[in-house]
Design an enzyme around this catalytic site. Structure first.
Site, short mmCIF file in Angstrom:
data_model
loop_
_atom_site.label_atom_id
_atom_site.label_comp_id
_atom_site.label_asym_id
_atom_site.label_seq_id
_atom_site.Cartn_x
_atom_site.Cartn_y
_atom_site.Cartn_z
N HIS A 4 9.26 -127.78 27.29
CA HIS A 4 8.30 -126.68 27.37
C HIS A 4 7.96 -126.12 25.99
O HIS A 4 6.80 -125.92 25.64
CB HIS A 4 8.90 -125.58 28.25
CG HIS A 4 8.11 -124.31 28.28
ND1 HIS A 4 6.92 -124.20 28.94
CD2 HIS A 4 8.34 -123.11 27.69
CE1 HIS A 4 6.45 -122.98 28.77
NE2 HIS A 4 7.29 -122.29 28.02
N GLN A 5 8.98 -125.89 25.17
CA GLN A 5 8.79 -125.20 23.91
C GLN A 5 8.20 -126.12 22.82
O GLN A 5 7.52 -125.66 21.90
CB GLN A 5 10.15 -124.63 23.48
CG GLN A 5 10.13 -123.61 22.38
CD GLN A 5 9.25 -122.40 22.65
OE1 GLN A 5 9.30 -121.76 23.70
NE2 GLN A 5 8.38 -122.08 21.69
N ARG A 39 6.47 -116.55 19.81
CA ARG A 39 7.26 -116.04 18.67
C ARG A 39 8.23 -117.11 18.17
O ARG A 39 8.56 -117.16 16.99
CB ARG A 39 7.93 -114.71 19.00
CG ARG A 39 9.01 -114.67 20.08
CD ARG A 39 10.33 -115.23 19.60
NE ARG A 39 11.47 -114.61 20.19
CZ ARG A 39 12.62 -115.23 20.42
NH1 ARG A 39 12.74 -116.52 20.16
NH2 ARG A 39 13.64 -114.57 20.90
N GLY A 94 16.45 -125.37 18.54
CA GLY A 94 16.99 -125.42 19.91
C GLY A 94 18.32 -124.70 20.07
O GLY A 94 18.65 -124.23 21.16
N LYS A 105 14.29 -106.84 24.70
CA LYS A 105 13.79 -107.83 25.65
C LYS A 105 14.89 -108.07 26.66
O LYS A 105 16.04 -108.36 26.28
CB LYS A 105 13.43 -109.13 24.95
CG LYS A 105 12.95 -110.19 25.95
CD LYS A 105 12.30 -111.38 25.28
CE LYS A 105 13.32 -112.40 24.84
NZ LYS A 105 12.68 -113.68 24.45
N ASP A 161 20.64 -121.96 20.25
CA ASP A 161 20.59 -120.50 20.35
C ASP A 161 21.74 -119.95 21.18
O ASP A 161 21.68 -118.85 21.69
CB ASP A 161 19.24 -120.06 20.93
CG ASP A 161 18.98 -120.67 22.30
OD1 ASP A 161 19.82 -121.47 22.77
OD2 ASP A 161 17.95 -120.35 22.91
#
Ligand code: NAD
Length: 321
Positions: free
Chosen positions: A138-139, A111, A220, A67, A222
């Site tokens: 958003h997530q 995902r 969150g 990706k 990452d």
């Protein structure tokens, strides 16, 4: 080579298909059949953008690819485009030829939601009733919708640094017929499952703001430096992750391991629980914690699933390359 444009993803991809793809690839990772390659993430020095690659190979599912994408902070205001942009490229592992190029924006959201959802399926108490949300961006809506499918929840509670964003979560809870209450962090003690999905760089949830028996999906964190939980919470919990190497470098565990509160060896891949080589939750009082860092193989798994669906529905575009 097939192209599945971003606009085709929403009508094709379901939460159930994303869940299955992510659960399978976590299992393959823990069995040693699939591995992620080191992540590349660079500040471009242009448009203040962050750009990079997540990639890997799943020998069990025969999925190879990457990706490519990142974060362009001025997209929305300057161009009406979303700030997170990504595209997945798949290759034939037998020949190296490209097989597909797939819009990756909605797939990333699905995902990520599937990952916390898989962790709830395998680690939360069966009788979990109250779902706590930390974060409302958003997530968060994607995480909430997917989580609600995993247990018979009867209430959603939520906290966000910017409380004016919480009504979006209230709407989603109400669509599912559930009450929603905005709460202070101390009230997270009422939650049986907590999902954190913020862009915080400092601990939000304290070690004493979680009750015994809770499952926490920490989603969150990452990136190096990000943080959502008091590291002492990881010391209190049985800690699971998608990928141990990512967890200790860019995930929530970077802090607890860095401070010597837990060791890398204390982390278990969620796939081991899926494969039943690890028992997962061992008592109703145990706190379980999933450190979901987001791995390239998740992206490849959902992209491969959507290519199959696009071919079946006749909406994949074929090009010579
Ligand atoms: P967003 O910008 O839409 O929302 C950010 C959220 O964080 C909001 O709720 C906002 O109020 C909150 N927030 C911002 N600054 C904060 C602070 N200092 N302290 C506490 N809360 C703060 O972002 P999003 O798309 O919802 O993504 C949220 C986070 O999830 C990001 O950090 C993103 O990188 C991460 N993410 C992780 C994965 C994964 O696989 N683990 C996948 C996608 C996104």
């Amino acid at each position: 080579m097939l192209i599945v444009p971003e606009r085709e993803i929403a009508p094709l991809m379901t939460r159930a298909a994303a869940f299955d793809a992510v659960e399978k690839v976590f299992a393959a990772m823990a069995a040693g059949d699939a591995y992620n390659f080191p992540v590349v993430r660079e500040a471009l020095g242009h448009e203040e953008a962050l750009y990079g690659f997540k990639s890997g190979f799943d020998r069990a599912g025969l999925t190879l690819g990457l990706k490519a994408g990142g974060y362009w902070p001025h997209n929305l205001q300057a161009r009406g485009l979303i700030n997170h942009q990504s595209t997945v490229f798949l290759f034939d592992p037998d020949t190296g030829r490209p097989t597909a190029m797939v819009g990756g924006n909605l797939l990333t959201a699905l995902r990520t939601a599937a990952a916390s959802s898989v962790s709830i399926r395998h680690l939360a108490r069966e009788d979990a009733k109250v779902l706590g949300m930390i974060g409302a961006g958003h997530q968060a809506g994607f995480q909430l919708r997917a989580a609600l499918e995993q247990r018979d929840f009867n209430k959603v509670i939520g906290w966000n640094l910017h409380p004016e964003m919480l009504p979006r979560l209230a709407e989603i809870a109400s669509e599912a017929g559930l009450p929603f209450e905005a709460v202070g962090l101390d009230r997270m003690r009422e939650a049986d499952v907590i999902i954190s999905i913020t862009s915080s760089f400092a601990a939000i949830l304290g070690a004493d703001q979680v009750s015994p028996g809770t499952h926490i999906a920490c989603m969150g964190t990452d990136t190096r430096g990000k943080q959502e939980l008091d590291p002492r919470l990881l010391a209190r919990a049985a800690v699971f992750t998608d990928d141990v190497a990512q967890s200790v470098t860019i995930g929530e565990a970077q802090h607890a391991v860095g401070q010597g509160l837990i060791a890398e060896a204390d982390l278990t891949e969620l796939g081991a629980v899926i494969n039943a080589t690890h028992p997962g939750r061992t008592s109703g009082d145990q706190i379980t914690l999933f450190d979901g860092t987001g791995v390239g193989l998740q992206d490849l798994a959902v992209a491969a699933a959507v290519v199959e669906l696009a071919v079946a529905k006749g909406v994949a575009i074929e090009v010579d390359i």
